[in-house]
Design an enzyme around this catalytic site. Structure first.
Site, mmCIF file in Angstrom:
data_model
loop_
_atom_site.group_PDB
_atom_site.id
_atom_site.type_symbol
_atom_site.label_atom_id
_atom_site.label_comp_id
_atom_site.label_asym_id
_atom_site.label_seq_id
_atom_site.Cartn_x
_atom_site.Cartn_y
_atom_site.Cartn_z
ATOM 1 N N THR A 1 0.851 -1.397 0.045
ATOM 2 C CA THR A 1 0.763 0.024 0.511
ATOM 3 C C THR A 1 0.989 1.051 -0.432
ATOM 4 O O THR A 1 1.413 1.446 0.643
ATOM 5 C CB THR A 1 -0.881 -0.002 1.189
ATOM 6 O OG1 THR A 1 -2.195 -1.403 1.049
ATOM 7 C CG2 THR A 1 -1.539 1.093 1.685
ATOM 8 N N LYS B 1 -7.227 1.861 -2.913
ATOM 9 C CA LYS B 1 -6.962 0.650 -1.907
ATOM 10 C C LYS B 1 -7.419 2.737 -0.731
ATOM 11 O O LYS B 1 -7.397 2.135 0.359
ATOM 12 C CB LYS B 1 -5.539 0.828 -1.848
ATOM 13 C CG LYS B 1 -5.105 -0.091 -0.714
ATOM 14 C CD LYS B 1 -6.139 -0.774 0.251
ATOM 15 C CE LYS B 1 -5.254 -1.145 1.731
ATOM 16 N NZ LYS B 1 -3.611 -2.088 1.505
ATOM 17 N N LYS C 1 -0.696 5.723 8.427
ATOM 18 C CA LYS C 1 0.639 6.057 7.175
ATOM 19 C C LYS C 1 -0.840 5.527 5.381
ATOM 20 O O LYS C 1 -0.193 6.511 5.176
ATOM 21 C CB LYS C 1 1.732 4.299 7.431
ATOM 22 C CG LYS C 1 2.466 4.719 5.626
ATOM 23 C CD LYS C 1 1.785 3.603 4.441
ATOM 24 C CE LYS C 1 1.623 1.925 4.924
ATOM 25 N NZ LYS C 1 1.774 1.627 3.619
#
Length: 288
Positions: free
Chosen positions: A97, A172, A240
């Protein structure tokens, strides 16, 4: 059966690489901590390599699942990175990711070198990786995707090409934006139930069958009520990811007020010492 490499054997990569080996493929693994690569080989067979470039040598497809943009650059275009070991016609599949920007950067570098690139972040967490039922969101060219989709099926329940390189990462981001709001809403609801003197488990059983129902409610509601957070997707990782979402929104003009607020709530959880707690620990800051 294909000759493959897998870079990064964390909580996600370790089982994902294992599924590829179990499917009968030849798999060479690389991990920054060599001991973990050795342990993987001892458990699953296959081979390990000392560098990403060595792991990628002769591979038809190289998979990666590392921590962030910088980690990804290190294993691809850095010294002894996989891009220097890939042959023309091969494909690099990135399950990290990361930002859409780094996906486009590496996609361009791959195209210039004569091999394919797919950004393919996943959703489903450690349990999804271990059980081979991840959801995979991909960006890249259709012909390149067609080469790797059957391989991804080894650890995925759902896999779809969303558009050109970078589209997987953007999808995502949507996933994480939606999760942030859902978890905060569930936290507030469960905390309210407790403060109101209701039987939290009974509340969950009833409302999960109606419009409020969600994966988070089904899988995290009970553990929220019990104050159990030593599992799942860590708060540090979620922050994050949300940072990536907020940076992208700053560039494309999207408004993410709830996401920005929940990101700060997760910062509160970190201050409580919960950086490695599951994301459902948002309820803890309401009870503190």
């Amino acid at each position: 059966m294909a000759k493959l490499a897998f870079l990064g054997l964390g909580v996600m990569g370790y089982p994902m690489a294992g599924h590829l080996k179990a499917a009968g493929h030849e798999v060479c693994v690389y991990n920054r901590t060599a001991a973990k690569a050795e342990a993987w080989v001892a458990k699953h067979g296959g081979t390990s390599a000392a560098t990403p470039a060595a792991a990628a040598e002769g591979a038809e497809v190289v998979f990666a699942c590392v921590g962030n943009d910088d980690d990804l650059r290190a294993v691809t275009t850095g010294p002894e990175g996989a891009f220097s070991g890939l042959e023309k016609g091969a494909v690099f599949v990135d399950h990290t990711t990361a930002s859409a920007g780094v996906a486009r950067e590496l996609g361009a570098a791959a195209a210039e070198a004569g091999f394919g690139f797919i950004d393919a972040p996943v959703s489903g967490g450690q349990a999804g990786a271990e059980n081979g039922v991840l959801t995979v969101m991909c960006g890249g060219e259709e012909a390149t995707y067609a080469k790797v989709a059957p391989l991804i099926d080894a650890f995925a329940r759902s896999c779809r090409l969303m558009g050109p390189v970078g589209s997987g990462q953007l999808t995502k981001m949507v996933n994480q934006i939606c999760i942030a709001g859902l978890v905060q809403g569930l936290s507030e609801g469960m905390n309210f139930a407790q403060k109101a003197g209701l039987d939290g488990a009974a509340v969950l059983e009833v409302i999960s069958k109606g419009a409020a129902g969600s994966w988070q409610m089904e899988n995290r509601g009970t553990t929220m009520l019990a104050g159990k957070f030593d599992f799942g997707f860590a708060v540090d990782w979620m922050r994050k990811d949300l940072g990536i979402c907020l940076a992208e929104a700053n560039g494309n003009g999207a408004s993410l007020p709830v996401t920005a607020l929940v990101d700060q709530f997760y910062k509160d959880v970190q201050k409580m010492g919960g950086g490695r707690w599951d994301t459902s620990s948002l309820i803890a800051r309401l009870q503190d």
